[in-house]
Scaffold this motif. Structure first.
Motif, PDB file in Angstrom:
ATOM      1  N   ARG A   1       4.484  13.050   1.986  1.00 37.74           N
ATOM      2  CA  ARG A   1       3.842  11.865   1.407  1.00 37.74           C
ATOM      3  C   ARG A   1       2.889  11.208   2.405  1.00 37.74           C
ATOM      4  O   ARG A   1       1.861  10.658   2.033  1.00 37.74           O
ATOM      5  CB  ARG A   1       4.913  10.826   1.061  1.00 37.74           C
ATOM      6  CG  ARG A   1       5.131  10.624  -0.406  1.00 37.74           C
ATOM      7  CD  ARG A   1       6.079   9.440  -0.567  1.00 37.74           C
ATOM      8  NE  ARG A   1       7.265   9.782  -1.321  1.00 37.74           N
ATOM      9  CZ  ARG A   1       7.298   9.886  -2.635  1.00 37.74           C
ATOM     10  NH1 ARG A   1       6.210   9.678  -3.336  1.00 37.74           N
ATOM     11  NH2 ARG A   1       8.405  10.217  -3.251  1.00 37.74           N
ATOM     12  N   ALA A   2       3.280  11.245   3.672  1.00 37.27           N
ATOM     13  CA  ALA A   2       2.481  10.562   4.694  1.00 37.27           C
ATOM     14  C   ALA A   2       1.173  11.298   4.989  1.00 37.27           C
ATOM     15  O   ALA A   2       0.229  10.709   5.490  1.00 37.27           O
ATOM     16  CB  ALA A   2       3.309  10.413   5.976  1.00 37.27           C
TER      17      ALA A   2
ATOM     18  N   LEU B   1       9.526   5.443  11.401  1.00 34.68           N
ATOM     19  CA  LEU B   1      10.411   6.606  11.414  1.00 34.68           C
ATOM     20  C   LEU B   1      10.160   7.518  10.209  1.00 34.68           C
ATOM     21  O   LEU B   1      10.922   8.448   9.965  1.00 34.68           O
ATOM     22  CB  LEU B   1      11.882   6.147  11.410  1.00 34.68           C
ATOM     23  CG  LEU B   1      12.312   5.325  12.632  1.00 34.68           C
ATOM     24  CD1 LEU B   1      13.655   4.668  12.397  1.00 34.68           C
ATOM     25  CD2 LEU B   1      12.380   6.222  13.863  1.00 34.68           C
ATOM     26  N   ALA B   2       9.092   7.232   9.466  1.00 38.78           N
ATOM     27  CA  ALA B   2       8.753   8.019   8.268  1.00 38.78           C
ATOM     28  C   ALA B   2       9.919   8.089   7.277  1.00 38.78           C
ATOM     29  O   ALA B   2      10.213   9.141   6.713  1.00 38.78           O
ATOM     30  CB  ALA B   2       8.275   9.419   8.651  1.00 38.78           C
ATOM     31  N   LEU B   3      10.604   6.943   7.107  1.00 31.46           N
ATOM     32  CA  LEU B   3      11.699   6.890   6.129  1.00 31.46           C
ATOM     33  C   LEU B   3      11.168   6.284   4.833  1.00 31.46           C
ATOM     34  O   LEU B   3      10.397   5.321   4.872  1.00 31.46           O
ATOM     35  CB  LEU B   3      12.845   6.030   6.672  1.00 31.46           C
ATOM     36  CG  LEU B   3      13.531   6.562   7.938  1.00 31.46           C
ATOM     37  CD1 LEU B   3      14.478   5.513   8.515  1.00 31.46           C
ATOM     38  CD2 LEU B   3      14.292   7.834   7.612  1.00 31.46           C
ATOM     39  N   PRO B   4      11.567   6.828   3.676  1.00 28.92           N
ATOM     40  CA  PRO B   4      11.016   6.334   2.410  1.00 28.92           C
ATOM     41  C   PRO B   4      11.533   4.939   2.059  1.00 28.92           C
ATOM     42  O   PRO B   4      12.710   4.634   2.267  1.00 28.92           O
ATOM     43  CB  PRO B   4      11.530   7.360   1.388  1.00 28.92           C
ATOM     44  CG  PRO B   4      12.742   7.945   2.011  1.00 28.92           C
ATOM     45  CD  PRO B   4      12.532   7.907   3.496  1.00 28.92           C
ATOM     46  N   HIS B   5      10.653   4.090   1.567  1.00 30.18           N
ATOM     47  CA  HIS B   5      11.078   2.758   1.157  1.00 30.18           C
ATOM     48  C   HIS B   5      10.051   2.190   0.192  1.00 30.18           C
ATOM     49  O   HIS B   5       8.905   2.654   0.142  1.00 30.18           O
ATOM     50  CB  HIS B   5      11.196   1.839   2.385  1.00 30.18           C
ATOM     51  CG  HIS B   5       9.885   1.614   3.082  1.00 30.18           C
ATOM     52  ND1 HIS B   5       9.039   0.597   2.721  1.00 30.18           N
ATOM     53  CD2 HIS B   5       9.271   2.303   4.068  1.00 30.18           C
ATOM     54  CE1 HIS B   5       7.950   0.656   3.483  1.00 30.18           C
ATOM     55  NE2 HIS B   5       8.060   1.683   4.297  1.00 30.18           N
ATOM     56  N   ASP B   6      10.469   1.230  -0.598  1.00 29.66           N
ATOM     57  CA  ASP B   6       9.583   0.555  -1.547  1.00 29.66           C
ATOM     58  C   ASP B   6      10.357  -0.664  -2.041  1.00 29.66           C
ATOM     59  O   ASP B   6      11.127  -0.580  -2.997  1.00 29.66           O
ATOM     60  CB  ASP B   6       9.239   1.510  -2.700  1.00 29.66           C
ATOM     61  CG  ASP B   6       8.316   0.855  -3.727  1.00 29.66           C
ATOM     62  OD1 ASP B   6       8.171  -0.400  -3.701  1.00 29.66           O
ATOM     63  OD2 ASP B   6       7.753   1.579  -4.561  1.00 29.66           O
ATOM     64  N   PRO B   7      10.210  -1.817  -1.361  1.00 24.07           N
ATOM     65  CA  PRO B   7      11.056  -2.963  -1.679  1.00 24.07           C
ATOM     66  C   PRO B   7      10.913  -3.435  -3.130  1.00 24.07           C
ATOM     67  O   PRO B   7      11.897  -3.843  -3.739  1.00 24.07           O
ATOM     68  CB  PRO B   7      10.606  -4.043  -0.692  1.00 24.07           C
ATOM     69  CG  PRO B   7       9.312  -3.580  -0.127  1.00 24.07           C
ATOM     70  CD  PRO B   7       9.290  -2.094  -0.231  1.00 24.07           C
ATOM     71  N   ALA B   8       9.690  -3.356  -3.678  1.00 27.47           N
ATOM     72  CA  ALA B   8       9.515  -3.816  -5.060  1.00 27.47           C
ATOM     73  C   ALA B   8      10.328  -2.940  -6.002  1.00 27.47           C
ATOM     74  O   ALA B   8      10.942  -3.414  -6.961  1.00 27.47           O
ATOM     75  CB  ALA B   8       8.037  -3.790  -5.437  1.00 27.47           C
TER      76      ALA B   8
END
Ligand SMILES: [Zn+2]
Length: 365
Positions: free
Chosen positions: A111-112, A301-308
């Motif tokens: 993804r990055a 750290l290239a960890l997936p996240h998406d707070p919304a």
């Protein structure tokens, strides 16, 4: 012509028929249904109950689902291979993802790599538009457009018809089980897969959480939570346990803001229950109000996240729990029936509502 929103029962009947009688040669249609269900949860419908969904958003979901499935099944036995997702030639999406996996070890890394990711999404979107999007609603050569209409494709997006997003939200668990069950049967029935199959590991290979990858979150969460368990607030003496705040069994996605660090004991007692509103408030303050602090660490750290998205999923889970009269976990073996008080914590259903500017400093207490 006015349109009556589809009711849940009619929706289920049609879905059941589609799964039982639809002409599925590849597994794409299962991925497509799964994607429509997920996107219905993650986005707020329009006032008339419809929801526009872009084909590229669907494509990203496809890549997410097929990513683990594009790896060889049981590679250590020497005879392992990538399972066929199509009766004939291997499905195009699988081949495209397998190619991406040569360059990128994990989904977040892929993804990055923006340009290559965009190319992959565009390719998968093209496949989706070429076939499953228009074949999904055909049963016994009869088209029943109850989810969306081909005539309404515009700007590379479809419109889920009024009532469809609400039905996916209300029936999410049931729909997912039905879709994945059918998906699994399809793979089992493809002749080319038979030499490898016939054991019970298949389900977890296809859909299981890669839990080992959650270890990467541990350090960030420990710092962020000041070395304390999110639930009981006592110091974490051992390594602690990375816990899905909204349980994996309710919504199987590993996103950073939904992960908290807890004692092994607290985690074991909470199991798959919703946490009661005081815990929800602590999570909201720690993880959503300070979302961007976490996001920076996750990014590095290239960890997936998406707070919304994590907030949207929590909102959905609590709304469903309240409607169902669910028991919410307090501590040890204590529970309380979930009432509407969680709404004071999470606020309205505005699914994008996450505090963006971080507060200046977190006062450790
Ligand atoms: Zn604890």
């Amino acid at each position: 012509m006015t349109l009556t929103p589809i009711g849940e029962l009619a929706f289920l009947r049609k879905l059941q028929r589609l799964l039982a009688e639809g002409d599925f040669s590849a597994t794409y249609k299962f991925a497509l249904l799964n994607a429509l269900a997920d996107l219905s949860l993650e986005h707020e419908p329009a006032p008339d109950g419809s929801l526009r969904v872009s084909v590229s958003a669907i494509a990203e979901k496809f890549i997410e689902y097929y990513w683990p499935q594009a790896r060889p099944y049981r590679p250590l036995e020497g005879t392992g291979f990538v399972l066929h997702q199509n009766a004939g030639r291997q499905a195009t999406v699988i081949s495209a993802i397998a190619a991406a996996q040569y360059m990128h070890a994990t989904l977040p890394v892929a993804r990055a790599a923006e340009l290559r990711w965009h190319t992959l999404v565009t390719k998968v979107a093209g496949t989706i538009k070429g076939m499953p999007l228009w074949k999904l609603q055909t049963v016994a050569s009869e088209r029943d457009e109850f989810l969306y209409r081909e005539a309404e494709l515009a700007d590379d997006s479809i419109r889920l018809l009024p009532g469809v997003p609400a039905a996916f939200r209300a029936l999410y668990g049931l729909v997912l089980d039905a879709v994945r069950g059918a998906w699994l049967r399809q793979i089992t029935n493809i002749a080319a897969n038979r030499p490898l199959l016939g054991n019970s590991e298949l389900a977890s290979f296809l859909f299981g959480s890669e839990r080992a990858s959650l270890d990467g979150f541990r350090g960030v969460l420990r710092d962020h939570q000041d070395g304390r368990c999110l639930y009981c607030r006592k110091d974490l003496r051992g390594a602690g346990c990375v816990d899905h705040f909204v349980a994996w069994s309710r919504y199987p996605v590993d996103l950073g803001h939904n992960l908290v660090l807890a004692h092994d004991g607290c985690n074991a007692k909470k199991r798959d229950f919703l946490a009661y509103p005081a815990h929800l408030e602590r999570w909201q303050k720690s993880h959503l109000e300070r979302a961007s602090e976490l996001a920076q660490r996750f990014d590095s750290l290239a960890l997936p996240h998406d707070p919304a998205r994590s907030r949207a999923i929590a909102w959905w889970a609590y709304e469903q729990g309240e409607a169902a009269g669910a028991h919410a976990w307090i501590d040890a073996n204590r529970f309380v029936r979930l009432d509407a008080s969680w709404r004071n914590v999470l606020g309205t259903g505005d699914l994008r509502r996450v505090a963006e500017p971080p507060p200046p400093e977190y006062p450790p207490r």
